[in-house]
Design a protein around this motif. Structure first.
Motif, PDB file in Angstrom:
ATOM      1  N   LEU A 291      37.577  38.637  64.063  1.00 58.72           N
ATOM      2  CA  LEU A 291      36.271  38.706  64.162  1.00 58.72           C
ATOM      3  C   LEU A 291      36.148  38.733  65.708  1.00 58.72           C
TER       4      LEU A 291
ATOM      5  N   GLU B  80      39.746  34.406  62.549  1.00 53.88           N
ATOM      6  CA  GLU B  80      38.694  34.124  63.802  1.00 53.88           C
ATOM      7  C   GLU B  80      39.149  35.170  64.802  1.00 53.88           C
TER       8      GLU B  80
ATOM      9  N   ILE C 272      26.961  37.761  62.296  1.00 51.80           N
ATOM     10  CA  ILE C 272      28.253  37.842  61.744  1.00 51.80           C
ATOM     11  C   ILE C 272      28.227  37.801  60.282  1.00 51.80           C
TER      12      ILE C 272
ATOM     13  N   SER D 251      24.682  33.426  64.650  1.00 55.26           N
ATOM     14  CA  SER D 251      25.248  33.347  63.354  1.00 55.26           C
ATOM     15  C   SER D 251      24.824  34.597  62.272  1.00 55.26           C
TER      16      SER D 251
ATOM     17  N   ARG E  20      35.244  32.192  60.810  1.00 52.51           N
ATOM     18  CA  ARG E  20      34.061  32.620  61.348  1.00 52.51           C
ATOM     19  C   ARG E  20      33.034  31.461  62.022  1.00 52.51           C
TER      20      ARG E  20
ATOM     21  N   TYR F 198      38.079  32.517  55.763  1.00 53.57           N
ATOM     22  CA  TYR F 198      37.205  33.404  56.372  1.00 53.57           C
ATOM     23  C   TYR F 198      36.247  32.610  57.143  1.00 53.57           C
ATOM     24  N   ARG F 199      35.457  31.827  56.229  1.00 53.38           N
ATOM     25  CA  ARG F 199      34.380  31.109  56.632  1.00 53.38           C
ATOM     26  C   ARG F 199      34.479  30.211  57.716  1.00 53.38           C
TER      27      ARG F 199
END
Length: 156
Positions: free
Chosen positions: A64, A61, A131, A128, A117, A113-114
């Motif tokens: 990102l 997170e 990314i 969305s 994200r 990761y998801r």
């Protein structure tokens, strides 16, 4: 397994721990509450995995945020960087203590990761489709204390 020990587990957990440790030290295996001891040990493993997964999710997170949240980067860079360093150190510390979890972290990387994200998208309000759904950085990069996404020189 004594009835007293089982009820002790339910009504005074700390005392149960103390007595369990004393039984183990004395090699008094007949008075051990094996059922609850086994459950506790299994739970320790689950908690360790959960902690690593949580740190990995939050690390993704924040990576990102550093890479994509341009409107907040200048103002929040230092805080995000501190969080990235903290999450990396926690993951490293836990993997050093439990090296057998290194293959497992590879297995959960894309899922965490998801999750990270999604947290990032919820917090940033960015679209969305801006990314990537798959990680734009490897697990090795994410864990590398000298790596940061994009060119962030002069920021912060």
């Amino acid at each position: 397994m004594s009835v007293r020990t089982e009820s002790l587990y339910e009504c005074d957990y700390y005392q149960w721990l103390t007595e369990t440790v004393n039984c183990l030290k004395a090699r008094d295996f007949t008075n051990l509450d094996l059922k609850n001891l086994i459950e506790e040990i299994e739970e320790l493993g689950r908690r360790e995995k959960y902690a690593i997964a949580s740190y990995l999710m939050r690390l993704c997170e924040h990576l990102l945020k550093l890479q994509y949240w341009e409107t907040e980067r200048q103002r929040c860079y230092r805080g995000w960087l501190v969080e990235v360093r903290n999450f990396r150190k926690e993951i490293k510390r836990r993997l050093q203590a439990s090296p057998s979890l290194k293959p497992w972290i590879q297995d959960i990387y894309v899922e965490e990761y998801r999750n990270g994200r999604q947290l990032f998208l919820d917090g940033s309000g960015l679209a969305s489709d801006a990314i990537p759904e798959t990680p734009p950085f490897t697990l090795a990069q994410a864990l590398d204390e000298n790596w940061l996404p994009a060119d962030l020189t002069g920021v912060g």
